[in-house]
Write an enzyme that holds these catalytic residues in place. Sequence first.
Site, mmCIF file in Angstrom:
data_model
loop_
_atom_site.group_PDB
_atom_site.id
_atom_site.type_symbol
_atom_site.label_atom_id
_atom_site.label_comp_id
_atom_site.label_asym_id
_atom_site.label_seq_id
_atom_site.Cartn_x
_atom_site.Cartn_y
_atom_site.Cartn_z
ATOM 1 N N HIS A 1 22.746 36.775 13.523
ATOM 2 C CA HIS A 1 23.459 37.865 12.923
ATOM 3 C C HIS A 1 22.902 39.224 13.445
ATOM 4 O O HIS A 1 23.695 40.329 13.958
ATOM 5 C CB HIS A 1 23.609 38.017 11.602
ATOM 6 N N TYR B 1 19.853 31.963 11.066
ATOM 7 C CA TYR B 1 20.930 32.386 10.375
ATOM 8 C C TYR B 1 20.979 34.171 10.601
ATOM 9 O O TYR B 1 21.685 34.866 11.298
ATOM 10 C CB TYR B 1 21.279 32.060 9.104
ATOM 11 N N TRP C 1 32.595 31.044 17.434
ATOM 12 C CA TRP C 1 31.553 31.479 16.530
ATOM 13 C C TRP C 1 31.230 30.620 15.548
ATOM 14 O O TRP C 1 30.172 30.200 15.069
ATOM 15 C CB TRP C 1 31.676 33.018 16.019
ATOM 16 N N TYR D 1 31.405 45.280 6.445
ATOM 17 C CA TYR D 1 31.215 43.722 6.411
ATOM 18 C C TYR D 1 29.610 43.857 5.987
ATOM 19 O O TYR D 1 28.839 43.958 6.651
ATOM 20 C CB TYR D 1 31.449 43.216 7.513
#
Length: 105
Positions: free
Chosen positions: A22, A18, A76, A41
């Site tokens: 990113h 994960y 995505w 974000y």
Amino acid sequence: MERFVWKARLLPGKREEYIRRHDEIWPEMTELLNKAGIHNYTIWRAGDELIGYYEAEKGIAFASSTQAESPLVDKWNEYMKDVMVMEKDPATGTHYALEQVFYHK
């Protein structure tokens, strides 16, 4: 400017993957976030729980509709479904919004 928070769950053993995804976020995804007016974000992890926060300079409705209408976001989400689980609100097609109960400026 409105703020938005979402939550999701990492699948077992997927923490590193994960984070890697990113770290290598697609440039076209960051362009879409900018187009949607999404800034600052941030995603946090507590155990297997993920909490995401962003500020929507054009409002949550605009940010949500821009994301919901984008085939890139669909791509995505497909890419991420083997590392995390996120429930979506069937009414909006996006993340469930968490209720804000306190704010200190």
